[in-house]
Scaffold this active site. Structure first.
Site, PDB file in Angstrom:
ATOM      1  N   TYR A   1       3.744  -1.596   0.168  1.00  0.00           N
ATOM      2  CA  TYR A   1       2.722  -2.369   0.879  1.00  0.00           C
ATOM      3  C   TYR A   1       3.310  -2.804   2.204  1.00  0.00           C
ATOM      4  CZ  TYR A   1      -0.473  -6.268   1.932  1.00  0.00           C
ATOM      5  OH  TYR A   1      -1.374  -7.115   2.534  1.00  0.00           O
TER       6      TYR A   1
ATOM      7  N   ASP B   1      10.520  -1.067   6.728  1.00  0.00           N
ATOM      8  CA  ASP B   1       9.732  -2.302   6.641  1.00  0.00           C
ATOM      9  C   ASP B   1      10.565  -3.308   5.846  1.00  0.00           C
ATOM     10  OD1 ASP B   1       6.408  -3.229   5.420  1.00  0.00           O
ATOM     11  OD2 ASP B   1       8.099  -4.389   6.204  1.00  0.00           O
TER      12      ASP B   1
ATOM     13  N   LYS C   1       8.619 -13.101   6.972  1.00  0.00           N
ATOM     14  CA  LYS C   1       9.030 -14.011   5.902  1.00  0.00           C
ATOM     15  C   LYS C   1      10.212 -14.894   6.307  1.00  0.00           C
ATOM     16  CE  LYS C   1       6.996 -10.887   2.496  1.00  0.00           C
ATOM     17  NZ  LYS C   1       5.919 -11.563   1.775  1.00  0.00           N
TER      18      LYS C   1
HETATM   19  P1  KE4 Z   1       2.081 -10.452   5.919  1.00  0.00           P
HETATM   20  O1  KE4 Z   1       1.021  -9.841   6.836  1.00  0.00           O
HETATM   21  O2  KE4 Z   1       1.497 -10.861   4.579  1.00  0.00           O
HETATM   22  O3  KE4 Z   1       2.888 -11.546   6.583  1.00  0.00           O
HETATM   23  O4  KE4 Z   1       3.161  -9.303   5.617  1.00  0.00           O
HETATM   24  C1  KE4 Z   1       2.732  -8.080   5.091  1.00  0.00           C
HETATM   25  C2  KE4 Z   1       3.886  -7.367   4.423  1.00  0.00           C
HETATM   26  C3  KE4 Z   1       4.480  -6.308   5.093  1.00  0.00           C
HETATM   27  N1  KE4 Z   1       5.519  -5.647   4.539  1.00  0.00           N
HETATM   28  C4  KE4 Z   1       6.023  -6.005   3.336  1.00  0.00           C
HETATM   29  C5  KE4 Z   1       7.182  -5.234   2.763  1.00  0.00           C
HETATM   30  C6  KE4 Z   1       5.454  -7.089   2.613  1.00  0.00           C
HETATM   31  O5  KE4 Z   1       5.963  -7.418   1.388  1.00  0.00           O
HETATM   32  C7  KE4 Z   1       4.363  -7.782   3.165  1.00  0.00           C
HETATM   33  C8  KE4 Z   1       3.666  -8.925   2.441  1.00  0.00           C
HETATM   34  N2  KE4 Z   1       4.149  -9.206   1.138  1.00  0.00           N
HETATM   35  C9  KE4 Z   1       3.183  -9.767   0.232  1.00  0.00           C
HETATM   36  C10 KE4 Z   1       3.895 -10.008  -1.114  1.00  0.00           C
HETATM   37  N3  KE4 Z   1       4.046  -8.809  -1.837  1.00  0.00           N
HETATM   38  C11 KE4 Z   1       2.537 -10.995   0.754  1.00  0.00           C
HETATM   39  C12 KE4 Z   1       1.831 -11.842  -0.281  1.00  0.00           C
HETATM   40  C13 KE4 Z   1       0.358 -11.861  -0.037  1.00  0.00           C
HETATM   41  O6  KE4 Z   1      -0.221 -10.797   0.335  1.00  0.00           O
HETATM   42  O7  KE4 Z   1      -0.220 -12.945  -0.243  1.00  0.00           O
END
Ligand code: KE4
Length: 421
Positions: free
Chosen positions: A144, A239, A267
């Site tokens: 993701y 990523d 994060k």
């Molecule tokens: P954000 O747009 O949510 O800040 O980041 C997206 C993203 C991009 N790349 C990786 C490897 C990520 O894990 C994420 C977001 N992680 C999720 C948890 N698996 C966010 C939690 C959520 O969607 O509420």
């Protein structure tokens, strides 16, 4: 039976917010039941609006590697409020954070700050296409990368949790620019590149996947991606939104010794505030506006609040490398008990208990897990004050604030669940 405050708030929230949450995975759809509305956090604990305390293994989905309200971050944030919140103009703090990231992450010679991991991956993809003049992207099923249109193809995290095959609203034309392959399958990558390599702008991957649950790269996988992309003039994007500054101060790329062309981060670098970044080779990053022709912008990019929290977080990690040893030790302890019929994957302080014998090496194998039993496990822990991620397809996280007592309580609760089965 009187309703809990969480139940009351959840009913109310669903009137004005889709599903009552601002991010789908929080809605407990993967485990059932009512999400706990959180009142506050401190150290390794969070407290819900009904006064229940939980040992927190979500850590805001990764950012809180120092736990809730770490003193250095809170003090820095309190102080910056005296100067303002946002100026829409450059500040010295942004330069300081950029230099910290450049010094820490092997692949990053230049970096652009943005506000979310999604923005970081979306921007990195655009830069890769603009730099190579090519259109196609290779991603891996179960990974993701945020809700970027073209990357919501066989995605992990909340998309996998909700079982959404491929999300509505993404034009076929966008999805067709993405080739989704099984994670850890280098033969398939070789085959696709032999057929279409000259059209592939980039391969984007989580160097350690956390979004199908925790799935490490098989030996040789990352090295193979590096070799294949180099041979075909494509870019390799790591990523590291989740793994960056978590698996080591230099991220997964430092841990595995592989240098991508571009890296996305998020994060932890925001210290718990909205901040992310993309960066990499200077020759590539100099194609980004206003220097080059590839446009990317953001009203609150590099804002003083988030940047200040990020600087305080990275300074602490830089000055206390022992944090990583402690995280490794505690996470190894936490995952040392592997119940019958369960497969535990862990890299550093990221882990997942898969409800199946395993091994779990890609999305197909992850999906063979017994998600209903995981749901019962999740709620047993929650009822005993232990808050694991509410999905089989997410990673759990440890922080430096988790104590030996937290680990002992968590392990005894896990044992109690399996002994009660
Ligand atoms: P954000 O747009 O949510 O800040 O980041 C997206 C993203 C991009 N790349 C990786 C490897 C990520 O894990 C994420 C977001 N992680 C999720 C948890 N698996 C966010 C939690 C959520 O969607 O509420």
């Amino acid at each position: 039976m009187t309703q809990t405050q969480s139940e009351i708030l959840f009913t109310r929230a669903q009137e004005s917010i889709p599903g009552g949450v601002n991010s789908p995975v929080r809605a407990f759809r993967g485990v059932g039941g009512v999400p706990r509305f959180i009142a506050r956090g401190q150290g390794s604990s969070i407290y819900d609006v009904d006064g229940n305390e939980y040992i927190d293994y979500i850590c805001s989905w990764g950012p809180l590697i120092l736990g809730h309200r770490p003193p250095d971050v809170i003090e820095a944030l309190t102080a910056v409020l005296d100067v303002g919140t946002s100026f829409g103009a450059p500040t010295g703090r942004e330069v300081e954070l950029a230099e910290l990231i450049v010094d820490a992450v092997p692949s990053v010679e230049m970096v652009r700050l943005v506000n979310s991991g999604t923005e970081a991956t979306m921007s990195a993809l655009r830069v890769a296409r603009g730099f190579t003049g090519r259109t196609l992207t290779v991603k891996f099923e179960g990974c993701y990368h945020g809700h970027v249109d073209s990357l919501l193809v066989k995605a992990g995290s909340g998309v996998a949790t909700l079982g959404i095959p491929d999300t509505a609203g993404v034009p076929k034309e966008f999805a067709d620019t993405t080739i989704a392959l099984p994670y850890n399958d280098l033969d398939r990558v070789e085959q696709v590149f032999s057929e279409r390599g000259d059209k592939i702008a980039a391969v984007i991957t989580e160097p350690v996947s956390g979004n199908m649950g925790c799935v490490p790269p098989q030996p040789g996988f990352l090295e193979g991606l590096r070799r294949i992309t180099e041979r075909h003039g494509s870019l390799l994007i790591f990523d590291e939104v989740m793994t960056g500054f978590r698996l080591s101060y230099g991220g997964a790329q430092q841990l595995y010794g592989i240098t991508p062309d571009l890296t996305t981060m998020g994060k932890i670098i925001g210290g718990g505030l909205p901040l992310a970044a993309y960066g990499g080779r200077a020759d590539i990053m100099k194609k980004v506006a206003p220097v080059g022709p590839i446009y990317q912008a953001g009203t609150l990019s590099g804002n003083p609040l988030a940047v200040t929290a990020g600087i305080a977080m990275l300074h602490y990690l830089e000055q206390h490398p022992e944090v990583y040893d402690a995280l490794e030790e505690r996470a190894a302890q936490l995952t040392s008990y592997v119940p019958e019929g369960v497969c535990v994957n862990r890299v550093g302080s990221m882990f997942t208990f898969f409800f199946q014998p395993g091994p779990v090496t890609d999305f197909e194998s992850a999906k063979r897990s017994d998600t209903a039993r995981f749901g019962r496990f999740f709620h047993f822990l929650l009822d005993h004050g232990v808050y694991f991620p509410p999905s089989q397809f997410e990673a759990g996280f440890l922080s430096a604030a988790h104590t030996d007592r937290d680990i002992a309580k968590t392990m005894s609760t896990i044992r109690e669940f399996f002994e009660s089965q």
